[in-house]
Scaffold this active site. Structure first.
Site, mmCIF file in Angstrom:
data_model
loop_
_atom_site.group_PDB
_atom_site.id
_atom_site.type_symbol
_atom_site.label_atom_id
_atom_site.label_comp_id
_atom_site.label_asym_id
_atom_site.label_seq_id
_atom_site.Cartn_x
_atom_site.Cartn_y
_atom_site.Cartn_z
ATOM 1 N N ASP A 1 -7.429 3.030 -3.114
ATOM 2 C CA ASP A 1 -8.156 2.982 -1.844
ATOM 3 C C ASP A 1 -8.468 4.412 -1.413
ATOM 4 O OD1 ASP A 1 -9.208 2.487 0.642
ATOM 5 O OD2 ASP A 1 -7.345 1.770 1.540
ATOM 6 N N LYS B 1 -10.262 -7.444 6.967
ATOM 7 C CA LYS B 1 -9.319 -7.084 8.022
ATOM 8 C C LYS B 1 -9.832 -7.712 9.319
ATOM 9 C CE LYS B 1 -7.640 -2.734 6.062
ATOM 10 N NZ LYS B 1 -7.726 -1.257 6.124
ATOM 11 N N GLU C 1 -11.359 0.751 -3.675
ATOM 12 C CA GLU C 1 -11.696 0.332 -2.320
ATOM 13 C C GLU C 1 -12.359 1.462 -1.538
ATOM 14 O OE1 GLU C 1 -9.307 -1.368 1.618
ATOM 15 O OE2 GLU C 1 -8.292 -1.209 -0.318
ATOM 16 N N SER D 1 0.844 -1.189 0.000
ATOM 17 C CA SER D 1 0.000 0.000 0.000
ATOM 18 C C SER D 1 0.881 1.241 0.000
ATOM 19 C CB SER D 1 -0.910 -0.005 1.240
ATOM 20 O OG SER D 1 -1.746 1.121 1.260
ATOM 21 N N LYS E 1 -1.180 -0.806 -4.382
ATOM 22 C CA LYS E 1 -2.401 -0.095 -4.001
ATOM 23 C C LYS E 1 -2.050 1.359 -3.729
ATOM 24 C CE LYS E 1 -4.487 -0.476 0.154
ATOM 25 N NZ LYS E 1 -5.331 -1.067 1.220
ATOM 26 N N LYS F 1 -3.241 4.971 -2.291
ATOM 27 C CA LYS F 1 -4.219 5.738 -1.529
ATOM 28 C C LYS F 1 -4.604 6.979 -2.337
ATOM 29 C CE LYS F 1 -4.251 3.360 2.417
ATOM 30 N NZ LYS F 1 -5.474 2.802 3.032
ATOM 31 N N GLY G 1 -4.384 -4.824 5.583
ATOM 32 C CA GLY G 1 -3.400 -4.658 6.640
ATOM 33 C C GLY G 1 -3.638 -3.391 7.432
ATOM 34 N N ASP H 1 -14.347 -2.050 2.576
ATOM 35 C CA ASP H 1 -13.433 -2.235 3.701
ATOM 36 C C ASP H 1 -14.162 -1.815 4.968
ATOM 37 O OD1 ASP H 1 -11.483 -1.978 5.681
ATOM 38 O OD2 ASP H 1 -10.091 -0.830 4.473
#
Length: 358
Positions: free
Chosen positions: A177, A251, A202, A123, A149, A151, A279, A227
């Site tokens: 995400d 998660k 996400e 990430s 991934k 952000k 994570g 999520d």
């Protein structure tokens, strides 16, 4: 525990992790659990100091009052206390770890793992500039990570994604995400991401917006992954039935533990939905459990199962390392298969509370 680099998301910047560990001391041996609550209630209402307090005042006493108990009893005994899933997950994991160590069975074997290693994704936080982002992604790909991934947040979305896709090509497994940073009014911006061949987007909208996620799913081609919206197998069932997502980020701390995480995995498999393991900047203790979970058959997408050095210069356990093929090994020893290094744990520990039974 200081992070090797600041980690920025749509809800803030982290430079260190305030880690809450739970040790369950039993006549047959000890077990460990890690609470993934952050220092502040930003990702979820839980935070580390509050989790410690609720464990001490409300959760642990219920377990002590039950006398002999196994891991399957923990969730039932703690259910009357509303919420606090991350705190509950830490307790359940510690009990499960101790129980499995006494039986000589690994976490992965108990959960139903079918692989001895899992593909690792990474990430990448929000950066100060696109050149800095490109450098960071290049570094992770050079290390061997198989999926990236990014952000995102309003104002840092289409152009960073475009830059990464153009620089590294169409074969890169790429996803984004949002951590609930957008609203349905941003559908046009989110639809602009469709042209980049993303694995998923996400949690684009707020965690309580299942119906709006379902509406968004009809406006964009990129698969929606949830999520923060998924706190239980029931939530997962609701989301899938509403068409709010096609993929779920599991998660374990967020859903109350690894046993509930396994239920979500089973549910998703029955609905033909994909799952992957997220994570929360875990130490080696939490990472060991996550890697074992990610080895279940329904986890078909690379998770945030990064090596220890992605986040920490010194882990509390022997470090998890990224293999030359971009995979991380699933621990095969009893229980979690790892335990804290005594000298490291002693040096990092800032406080300890002992809760005696009785």
């Amino acid at each position: 525990m200081p992070l090797v680099a600041p980690f920025r998301t749509s809800f803030g910047i982290e430079t260190a992790r305030d880690v809450l560990l739970v040790r369950a001391a039993t006549p047959d041996g000890d077990g460990w659990g890690e609470c993934v609550a952050m220092s502040e209630p930003l990702y979820s209402p839980e935070y580390a100091d509050g989790a410690a307090q609720v464990i001490e005042r409300f959760l642990a006493p219920r377990l002590f009052a039950a006398g002999d108990l196994g891991p399957l009893d923990v969730a039932r005994l703690l259910e009357p206390v509303r919420g606090h899933r991350m705190a509950k997950a830490a307790l359940e994991t510690a009990v499960l770890d101790a129980w499995l160590r006494a039986r000589g069975e690994s976490f992965g074997s108990y959960l139903g793992a079918v692989r001895d290693r899992v593909p690792a994704g990474v990430s990448v936080g929000i950066m100060d500039s696109i050149p800095a982002l490109i450098d960071a992604v290049a570094g992770y790909l050079d290390q061997g990570y198989l999926r990236i991934k990014l952000k995102i947040e309003p104002g840092w979305d289409v152009e960073p994604v475009r830059a990464v896709r153009e620089r590294f090509g169409d074969d890169l497994l790429l996803q984004v995400d949002a951590n609930a940073a957008y609203t349905l009014a941003d559908a046009r911006v989110l639809a602009a991401l469709d042209g980049f061949g993303l694995l998923l987007i996400e949690q684009p909208l707020a965690e309580d917006d299942l119906r709006q996620h379902a509406a968004l799913a009809g406006m964009i081609r990129t698969p929606i992954c949830l999520d923060e919206s998924i706190e239980s197998a029931k939530d997962a069932a609701d989301a899938l039935l509403l068409g709010a997502c096609r993929i779920i980020n599991v998660k374990p701390g967020r859903v109350g533990g690894y046993l509930e995480a396994r239920r979500i995995h089973d549910l998703a498999q029955a609905h033909g939905a994909a799952v992957w393991c997220g994570g929360m900047l875990e130490t080696g203790l939490g990472r060991a459990a996550n890697v074992a979970l990610a080895a279940l058959p329904g986890f078909t997408l690379p998770g945030d199962t990064s090596a220890s050095n992605r986040y920490f210069a010194q882990d509390v356990t022997e470090p998890f390392v990224l293999g030359p093929d971009g995979h991380v090994a699933v621990p095969s020893g009893p229980g979690l298969g790892v335990e804290p290094l005594p000298d490291v744990l002693a040096a990092l520990t800032t406080s300890t509370t002992w809760l005696p039974a009785g």
